[in-house]
Design a protein around this motif. Structure first.
Motif, PDB file in Angstrom:
ATOM      1  N   LYS A   1      -1.997  -0.457  19.177  1.00 52.35           N
ATOM      2  CA  LYS A   1      -3.038   0.013  18.253  1.00 52.35           C
ATOM      3  C   LYS A   1      -2.649  -0.276  16.811  1.00 52.35           C
ATOM      4  O   LYS A   1      -3.489  -0.663  15.994  1.00 52.35           O
ATOM      5  CB  LYS A   1      -3.292   1.505  18.454  1.00 52.35           C
ATOM      6  CG  LYS A   1      -4.011   1.808  19.748  1.00 52.35           C
ATOM      7  CD  LYS A   1      -4.204   3.299  19.955  1.00 52.35           C
ATOM      8  CE  LYS A   1      -4.854   3.573  21.299  1.00 52.35           C
ATOM      9  NZ  LYS A   1      -4.989   5.014  21.558  1.00 52.35           N
ATOM     10  N   LEU A   2      -1.364  -0.098  16.498  1.00 56.70           N
ATOM     11  CA  LEU A   2      -0.891  -0.404  15.141  1.00 56.70           C
ATOM     12  C   LEU A   2      -1.023  -1.889  14.846  1.00 56.70           C
ATOM     13  O   LEU A   2      -1.391  -2.278  13.737  1.00 56.70           O
ATOM     14  CB  LEU A   2       0.554   0.061  14.970  1.00 56.70           C
ATOM     15  CG  LEU A   2       0.757   1.575  14.924  1.00 56.70           C
ATOM     16  CD1 LEU A   2       2.235   1.924  14.995  1.00 56.70           C
ATOM     17  CD2 LEU A   2       0.131   2.166  13.678  1.00 56.70           C
ATOM     18  N   LEU A   3      -0.737  -2.722  15.840  1.00 56.08           N
ATOM     19  CA  LEU A   3      -0.872  -4.168  15.663  1.00 56.08           C
ATOM     20  C   LEU A   3      -2.324  -4.537  15.371  1.00 56.08           C
ATOM     21  O   LEU A   3      -2.592  -5.380  14.509  1.00 56.08           O
ATOM     22  CB  LEU A   3      -0.377  -4.907  16.908  1.00 56.08           C
ATOM     23  CG  LEU A   3      -0.484  -6.424  16.885  1.00 56.08           C
ATOM     24  CD1 LEU A   3       0.330  -6.994  15.737  1.00 56.08           C
ATOM     25  CD2 LEU A   3      -0.040  -7.009  18.205  1.00 56.08           C
ATOM     26  N   GLU A   4      -3.254  -3.895  16.067  1.00 57.49           N
ATOM     27  CA  GLU A   4      -4.669  -4.154  15.802  1.00 57.49           C
ATOM     28  C   GLU A   4      -5.019  -3.788  14.357  1.00 57.49           C
ATOM     29  O   GLU A   4      -5.770  -4.502  13.696  1.00 57.49           O
ATOM     30  CB  GLU A   4      -5.543  -3.352  16.770  1.00 57.49           C
ATOM     31  CG  GLU A   4      -5.492  -3.869  18.194  1.00 57.49           C
ATOM     32  CD  GLU A   4      -6.237  -2.976  19.181  1.00 57.49           C
ATOM     33  OE1 GLU A   4      -6.941  -2.033  18.748  1.00 57.49           O
ATOM     34  OE2 GLU A   4      -6.098  -3.207  20.387  1.00 57.49           O
ATOM     35  N   LYS A   5      -4.466  -2.674  13.879  1.00 54.71           N
ATOM     36  CA  LYS A   5      -4.729  -2.272  12.492  1.00 54.71           C
ATOM     37  C   LYS A   5      -4.159  -3.290  11.511  1.00 54.71           C
ATOM     38  O   LYS A   5      -4.744  -3.552  10.460  1.00 54.71           O
ATOM     39  CB  LYS A   5      -4.123  -0.897  12.213  1.00 54.71           C
ATOM     40  CG  LYS A   5      -4.843   0.228  12.913  1.00 54.71           C
ATOM     41  CD  LYS A   5      -4.177   1.558  12.602  1.00 54.71           C
ATOM     42  CE  LYS A   5      -4.886   2.701  13.300  1.00 54.71           C
ATOM     43  NZ  LYS A   5      -4.294   4.010  12.973  1.00 54.71           N
ATOM     44  N   LEU A   6      -3.020  -3.882  11.857  1.00 54.30           N
ATOM     45  CA  LEU A   6      -2.395  -4.884  10.974  1.00 54.30           C
ATOM     46  C   LEU A   6      -3.240  -6.153  10.872  1.00 54.30           C
ATOM     47  O   LEU A   6      -3.119  -6.903   9.908  1.00 54.30           O
ATOM     48  CB  LEU A   6      -0.992  -5.227  11.467  1.00 54.30           C
ATOM     49  CG  LEU A   6       0.070  -4.175  11.202  1.00 54.30           C
ATOM     50  CD1 LEU A   6       1.370  -4.553  11.909  1.00 54.30           C
ATOM     51  CD2 LEU A   6       0.312  -4.003   9.715  1.00 54.30           C
ATOM     52  N   ASN A   7      -4.062  -6.399  11.869  1.00 52.86           N
ATOM     53  CA  ASN A   7      -4.914  -7.591  11.859  1.00 52.86           C
ATOM     54  C   ASN A   7      -6.150  -7.439  10.982  1.00 52.86           C
ATOM     55  O   ASN A   7      -6.879  -8.401  10.771  1.00 52.86           O
ATOM     56  CB  ASN A   7      -5.341  -7.949  13.286  1.00 52.86           C
ATOM     57  CG  ASN A   7      -4.208  -8.551  14.079  1.00 52.86           C
ATOM     58  OD1 ASN A   7      -3.392  -9.288  13.542  1.00 52.86           O
ATOM     59  ND2 ASN A   7      -4.149  -8.242  15.361  1.00 52.86           N
ATOM     60  N   ASP A   8      -6.374  -6.247  10.455  1.00 49.15           N
ATOM     61  CA  ASP A   8      -7.522  -5.993   9.589  1.00 49.15           C
ATOM     62  C   ASP A   8      -7.303  -6.697   8.245  1.00 49.15           C
ATOM     63  O   ASP A   8      -6.343  -6.407   7.540  1.00 49.15           O
ATOM     64  CB  ASP A   8      -7.671  -4.483   9.379  1.00 49.15           C
ATOM     65  CG  ASP A   8      -8.852  -4.114   8.509  1.00 49.15           C
ATOM     66  OD1 ASP A   8      -9.535  -5.021   7.976  1.00 49.15           O
ATOM     67  OD2 ASP A   8      -9.101  -2.904   8.354  1.00 49.15           O
ATOM     68  N   PRO A   9      -8.196  -7.614   7.879  1.00 46.57           N
ATOM     69  CA  PRO A   9      -8.006  -8.343   6.611  1.00 46.57           C
ATOM     70  C   PRO A   9      -8.163  -7.450   5.375  1.00 46.57           C
ATOM     71  O   PRO A   9      -7.741  -7.832   4.290  1.00 46.57           O
ATOM     72  CB  PRO A   9      -9.100  -9.423   6.646  1.00 46.57           C
ATOM     73  CG  PRO A   9     -10.107  -8.928   7.621  1.00 46.57           C
ATOM     74  CD  PRO A   9      -9.377  -8.065   8.604  1.00 46.57           C
ATOM     75  N   GLU A  10      -8.734  -6.288   5.523  1.00 47.47           N
ATOM     76  CA  GLU A  10      -8.954  -5.375   4.400  1.00 47.47           C
ATOM     77  C   GLU A  10      -7.798  -4.387   4.200  1.00 47.47           C
ATOM     78  O   GLU A  10      -7.858  -3.545   3.316  1.00 47.47           O
ATOM     79  CB  GLU A  10     -10.255  -4.586   4.619  1.00 47.47           C
ATOM     80  CG  GLU A  10     -11.489  -5.447   4.739  1.00 47.47           C
ATOM     81  CD  GLU A  10     -11.829  -6.177   3.454  1.00 47.47           C
ATOM     82  OE1 GLU A  10     -11.745  -5.559   2.385  1.00 47.47           O
ATOM     83  OE2 GLU A  10     -12.158  -7.375   3.542  1.00 47.47           O
ATOM     84  N   ILE A  11      -6.758  -4.490   5.012  1.00 40.01           N
ATOM     85  CA  ILE A  11      -5.665  -3.524   4.961  1.00 40.01           C
ATOM     86  C   ILE A  11      -4.878  -3.662   3.654  1.00 40.01           C
ATOM     87  O   ILE A  11      -4.671  -4.770   3.154  1.00 40.01           O
ATOM     88  CB  ILE A  11      -4.737  -3.686   6.191  1.00 40.01           C
ATOM     89  CG1 ILE A  11      -3.806  -2.495   6.315  1.00 40.01           C
ATOM     90  CG2 ILE A  11      -3.969  -4.971   6.121  1.00 40.01           C
ATOM     91  CD1 ILE A  11      -3.030  -2.464   7.614  1.00 40.01           C
ATOM     92  N   LYS A  12      -4.472  -2.526   3.125  1.00 36.37           N
ATOM     93  CA  LYS A  12      -3.644  -2.524   1.918  1.00 36.37           C
ATOM     94  C   LYS A  12      -2.196  -2.805   2.315  1.00 36.37           C
ATOM     95  O   LYS A  12      -1.768  -2.466   3.416  1.00 36.37           O
ATOM     96  CB  LYS A  12      -3.716  -1.163   1.233  1.00 36.37           C
ATOM     97  CG  LYS A  12      -5.075  -0.828   0.688  1.00 36.37           C
ATOM     98  CD  LYS A  12      -5.055   0.541   0.063  1.00 36.37           C
ATOM     99  CE  LYS A  12      -6.435   0.941  -0.409  1.00 36.37           C
ATOM    100  NZ  LYS A  12      -6.455   2.311  -0.938  1.00 36.37           N
ATOM    101  N   LEU A  13      -1.450  -3.397   1.409  1.00 33.52           N
ATOM    102  CA  LEU A  13      -0.055  -3.734   1.682  1.00 33.52           C
ATOM    103  C   LEU A  13       0.754  -2.491   2.051  1.00 33.52           C
ATOM    104  O   LEU A  13       1.545  -2.516   3.002  1.00 33.52           O
ATOM    105  CB  LEU A  13       0.577  -4.446   0.488  1.00 33.52           C
ATOM    106  CG  LEU A  13       2.040  -4.847   0.653  1.00 33.52           C
ATOM    107  CD1 LEU A  13       2.207  -5.781   1.853  1.00 33.52           C
ATOM    108  CD2 LEU A  13       2.552  -5.493  -0.605  1.00 33.52           C
ATOM    109  N   SER A  14       0.551  -1.405   1.331  1.00 30.84           N
ATOM    110  CA  SER A  14       1.305  -0.180   1.614  1.00 30.84           C
ATOM    111  C   SER A  14       1.004   0.345   3.027  1.00 30.84           C
ATOM    112  O   SER A  14       1.906   0.791   3.734  1.00 30.84           O
ATOM    113  CB  SER A  14       1.004   0.898   0.574  1.00 30.84           C
ATOM    114  OG  SER A  14      -0.372   1.226   0.578  1.00 30.84           O
ATOM    115  N   GLU A  15      -0.272   0.254   3.437  1.00 31.65           N
ATOM    116  CA  GLU A  15      -0.636   0.680   4.791  1.00 31.65           C
ATOM    117  C   GLU A  15      -0.011  -0.256   5.820  1.00 31.65           C
ATOM    118  O   GLU A  15       0.496   0.190   6.848  1.00 31.65           O
ATOM    119  CB  GLU A  15      -2.156   0.672   4.970  1.00 31.65           C
ATOM    120  CG  GLU A  15      -2.868   1.756   4.213  1.00 31.65           C
ATOM    121  CD  GLU A  15      -4.375   1.630   4.346  1.00 31.65           C
ATOM    122  OE1 GLU A  15      -4.903   0.487   4.329  1.00 31.65           O
ATOM    123  OE2 GLU A  15      -5.028   2.678   4.460  1.00 31.65           O
ATOM    124  N   ALA A  16      -0.058  -1.539   5.546  1.00 29.51           N
ATOM    125  CA  ALA A  16       0.502  -2.527   6.471  1.00 29.51           C
ATOM    126  C   ALA A  16       1.993  -2.282   6.681  1.00 29.51           C
ATOM    127  O   ALA A  16       2.484  -2.328   7.816  1.00 29.51           O
ATOM    128  CB  ALA A  16       0.267  -3.944   5.950  1.00 29.51           C
TER     129      ALA A  16
END
Length: 57
Positions: A13-28
């Protein structure tokens, strides 16, 4: 081994979140750290299971 399966599923699930192009660097970075920790814990569980299996043999 349900804990193992939960850890792997959460890491996916975390990997899927990392694939989000809108993710902030701190969140990533936070997701990455959590994912690595989960996978390390899962790996330790596998190693422990291997040792227990070898002891049984």
């Amino acid at each position: 081994m349900q804990d193992f399966e939960k850890k792997v599923e959460e890491a996916k699930k975390l990997l899927e979140k990392l694939n989000d192009p809108e993710i902030k660097l701190s969140e990533a970075m936070e997701y990455y750290k959590k994912g690595i920790k989960l996978l390390e814990e899962a790996s330790e569980m596998i190693e422990k299971a291997k040792l227990e299996f070898q002891e049984i043999k």
